[in-house]
Design a protein around this motif. Structure first.
Motif, PDB file in Angstrom:
ATOM      1  N   ALA A   1      80.175  63.716  45.064  1.00 16.37           N
ATOM      2  CA  ALA A   1      80.546  64.489  43.872  1.00 16.37           C
ATOM      3  C   ALA A   1      81.564  64.230  42.784  1.00 16.37           C
ATOM      4  O   ALA A   1      80.844  64.604  41.741  1.00 16.37           O
ATOM      5  CB  ALA A   1      81.773  65.242  45.470  1.00 16.37           C
ATOM      6  N   GLU A   2      81.929  63.029  43.408  1.00 14.22           N
ATOM      7  CA  GLU A   2      82.407  62.433  41.876  1.00 14.22           C
ATOM      8  C   GLU A   2      81.293  61.864  40.604  1.00 14.22           C
ATOM      9  O   GLU A   2      82.021  62.078  40.040  1.00 14.22           O
ATOM     10  CB  GLU A   2      82.671  61.223  41.796  1.00 14.22           C
ATOM     11  CG  GLU A   2      85.108  61.090  42.758  1.00 14.22           C
ATOM     12  CD  GLU A   2      85.616  61.552  41.109  1.00 14.22           C
ATOM     13  OE1 GLU A   2      85.647  61.988  40.021  1.00 14.22           O
ATOM     14  OE2 GLU A   2      87.214  62.236  42.238  1.00 14.22           O
ATOM     15  N   ALA A   3      80.238  61.290  40.751  1.00 13.49           N
ATOM     16  CA  ALA A   3      79.224  60.471  39.715  1.00 13.49           C
ATOM     17  C   ALA A   3      78.024  61.456  39.668  1.00 13.49           C
ATOM     18  O   ALA A   3      76.831  60.548  39.150  1.00 13.49           O
ATOM     19  CB  ALA A   3      78.825  59.184  40.631  1.00 13.49           C
TER      20      ALA A   3
ATOM     21  N   TYR B   1      72.627  55.576  38.113  1.00  8.46           N
ATOM     22  CA  TYR B   1      73.007  54.807  39.476  1.00  8.46           C
ATOM     23  C   TYR B   1      73.904  53.889  39.288  1.00  8.46           C
ATOM     24  O   TYR B   1      74.812  53.519  40.279  1.00  8.46           O
ATOM     25  CB  TYR B   1      71.660  54.198  40.029  1.00  8.46           C
ATOM     26  CG  TYR B   1      71.189  53.231  41.289  1.00  8.46           C
ATOM     27  CD1 TYR B   1      71.554  53.490  42.979  1.00  8.46           C
ATOM     28  CD2 TYR B   1      72.046  51.828  41.334  1.00  8.46           C
ATOM     29  CE1 TYR B   1      72.335  52.314  43.698  1.00  8.46           C
ATOM     30  CE2 TYR B   1      71.748  51.040  42.308  1.00  8.46           C
ATOM     31  CZ  TYR B   1      71.611  51.614  43.782  1.00  8.46           C
ATOM     32  OH  TYR B   1      71.881  50.997  44.622  1.00  8.46           O
ATOM     33  N   ASP B   2      74.427  52.600  38.144  1.00  8.61           N
ATOM     34  CA  ASP B   2      75.526  52.258  38.057  1.00  8.61           C
ATOM     35  C   ASP B   2      76.472  53.071  38.127  1.00  8.61           C
ATOM     36  O   ASP B   2      77.680  52.255  38.453  1.00  8.61           O
ATOM     37  CB  ASP B   2      74.876  50.962  36.961  1.00  8.61           C
ATOM     38  CG  ASP B   2      73.873  50.361  37.000  1.00  8.61           C
ATOM     39  OD1 ASP B   2      73.273  50.051  38.019  1.00  8.61           O
ATOM     40  OD2 ASP B   2      73.394  49.595  36.315  1.00  8.61           O
ATOM     41  N   GLY B   3      76.388  53.988  37.045  1.00  7.81           N
ATOM     42  CA  GLY B   3      78.070  54.470  37.831  1.00  7.81           C
ATOM     43  C   GLY B   3      77.980  54.811  39.101  1.00  7.81           C
ATOM     44  O   GLY B   3      79.594  54.627  39.149  1.00  7.81           O
TER      45      GLY B   3
ATOM     46  N   VAL C   1      81.928  53.332  41.215  1.00  6.44           N
ATOM     47  CA  VAL C   1      82.401  54.712  41.323  1.00  6.44           C
ATOM     48  C   VAL C   1      82.999  54.283  43.476  1.00  6.44           C
ATOM     49  O   VAL C   1      83.966  54.019  43.866  1.00  6.44           O
ATOM     50  CB  VAL C   1      82.394  55.772  41.816  1.00  6.44           C
ATOM     51  CG1 VAL C   1      83.191  56.992  42.386  1.00  6.44           C
ATOM     52  CG2 VAL C   1      82.076  56.546  40.376  1.00  6.44           C
ATOM     53  N   ALA C   2      81.978  53.503  43.707  1.00  5.70           N
ATOM     54  CA  ALA C   2      81.792  53.242  45.314  1.00  5.70           C
ATOM     55  C   ALA C   2      82.652  51.824  45.359  1.00  5.70           C
ATOM     56  O   ALA C   2      83.746  51.352  45.907  1.00  5.70           O
ATOM     57  CB  ALA C   2      80.679  53.273  45.835  1.00  5.70           C
TER      58      ALA C   2
ATOM     59  N   ARG D   1      72.572  54.761  48.765  1.00  9.95           N
ATOM     60  CA  ARG D   1      72.160  53.681  48.541  1.00  9.95           C
ATOM     61  C   ARG D   1      73.445  52.929  47.454  1.00  9.95           C
ATOM     62  O   ARG D   1      73.876  51.754  47.766  1.00  9.95           O
ATOM     63  CB  ARG D   1      71.169  53.677  47.242  1.00  9.95           C
ATOM     64  CG  ARG D   1      69.534  53.882  48.208  1.00  9.95           C
ATOM     65  CD  ARG D   1      68.292  53.645  47.885  1.00  9.95           C
ATOM     66  NE  ARG D   1      68.194  53.623  46.530  1.00  9.95           N
ATOM     67  CZ  ARG D   1      68.214  55.276  46.263  1.00  9.95           C
ATOM     68  NH1 ARG D   1      67.879  56.001  46.907  1.00  9.95           N
ATOM     69  NH2 ARG D   1      67.533  55.786  44.707  1.00  9.95           N
ATOM     70  N   ALA D   2      73.601  53.285  46.787  1.00  8.22           N
ATOM     71  CA  ALA D   2      74.777  52.884  45.850  1.00  8.22           C
ATOM     72  C   ALA D   2      76.398  52.433  46.632  1.00  8.22           C
ATOM     73  O   ALA D   2      76.588  51.240  46.085  1.00  8.22           O
ATOM     74  CB  ALA D   2      75.343  54.395  44.991  1.00  8.22           C
ATOM     75  N   VAL D   3      76.850  52.684  47.327  1.00  9.92           N
ATOM     76  CA  VAL D   3      77.746  52.972  48.437  1.00  9.92           C
ATOM     77  C   VAL D   3      77.166  51.281  49.345  1.00  9.92           C
ATOM     78  O   VAL D   3      78.170  50.679  49.538  1.00  9.92           O
ATOM     79  CB  VAL D   3      77.965  54.196  49.901  1.00  9.92           C
ATOM     80  CG1 VAL D   3      78.748  53.234  50.783  1.00  9.92           C
ATOM     81  CG2 VAL D   3      78.163  55.250  48.902  1.00  9.92           C
TER      82      VAL D   3
END
Length: 192
Positions: free
Chosen positions: A89-91, A96-98, A102-103, A147-149
């Motif tokens: 929701a935020e990004a 992906y880097d962003g 955020v996480a 995956r980012a998390v």
């Protein structure tokens, strides 16, 4: 009939306790005991030795009894899903880097004394995140956000600096303008 109600109440209480314990992964520490090594402690918590060293700014291999070591946040499945939904929701629309960044901000806050010590507590801490206020946090996370998390969880300890982020095209804040910028990724500015 009374026995049946008591059984239902018992099951409800047990389920409540089970779900409560699964919801709140906290930032925690490990007190070194005689015979402990960085390797043993890292294996006990399922983390790499280098991450344990980074989390504690250790450049040596020896540790001493009664030393307190910070541990990375180890979330339950429900908290990992909550964090992924926040990232989505935020990004949304960011690279992906962003999303990883955020996480990382949320995980840095869990580890900070200035914020609640759980992912749930940080995300629902007042008016911190607009997706909580507008309900978009309830939308499912994309595979990329998940995956980012995962990457941010593995990255803990390597960057403990950013505690804030915002998109200056969408929000302004006198408080944030007084903070030190750590990096800019896509449309988000990250600060400490």
């Amino acid at each position: 009939m009374i026995v049946k109600r008591m059984m239902i109440a018992s099951v409800a209480i047990a389920c409540s306790l089970t779900f409560t314990s699964q919801v709140s992964a906290q930032s925690s520490t490990h007190t070194v005991k005689k015979g402990d090594s960085l390797y043993k402690i890292a294996n006990q918590y399922g983390i790499p030795v280098q991450q344990l060293k980074e989390m504690n700014n250790i450049d040596r291999n020896e540790i001493h009894p009664d030393e307190q070591l910070d541990l990375p946040v180890l979330p339950s499945e429900s908290e990992e899903d909550l964090l992924a939904r926040l990232v989505e929701a935020e990004a949304k629309g960011e690279g992906y880097d962003g999303k990883v960044a955020v996480a990382t901000v949320v995980l840095n806050r869990v580890s900070s004394d200035k914020y609640p010590d759980s992912i749930y507590g940080v995300i629902y801490d007042g008016y911190q995140f607009s997706p909580v206020l507008n309900g978009t946090i309830n939308q499912p996370a994309s595979e990329e956000s998940k995956r980012a998390v995962e990457e941010a969880l593995g990255y803990q300890g390597y960057d403990r600096e950013s505690l804030f982020f915002y998109n200056p095209d969408k929000a302004t804040s006198e408080f944030l303008s007084d903070q030190e910028v750590t990096t800019v990724i896509g449309d988000h500015v990250f600060l400490r």
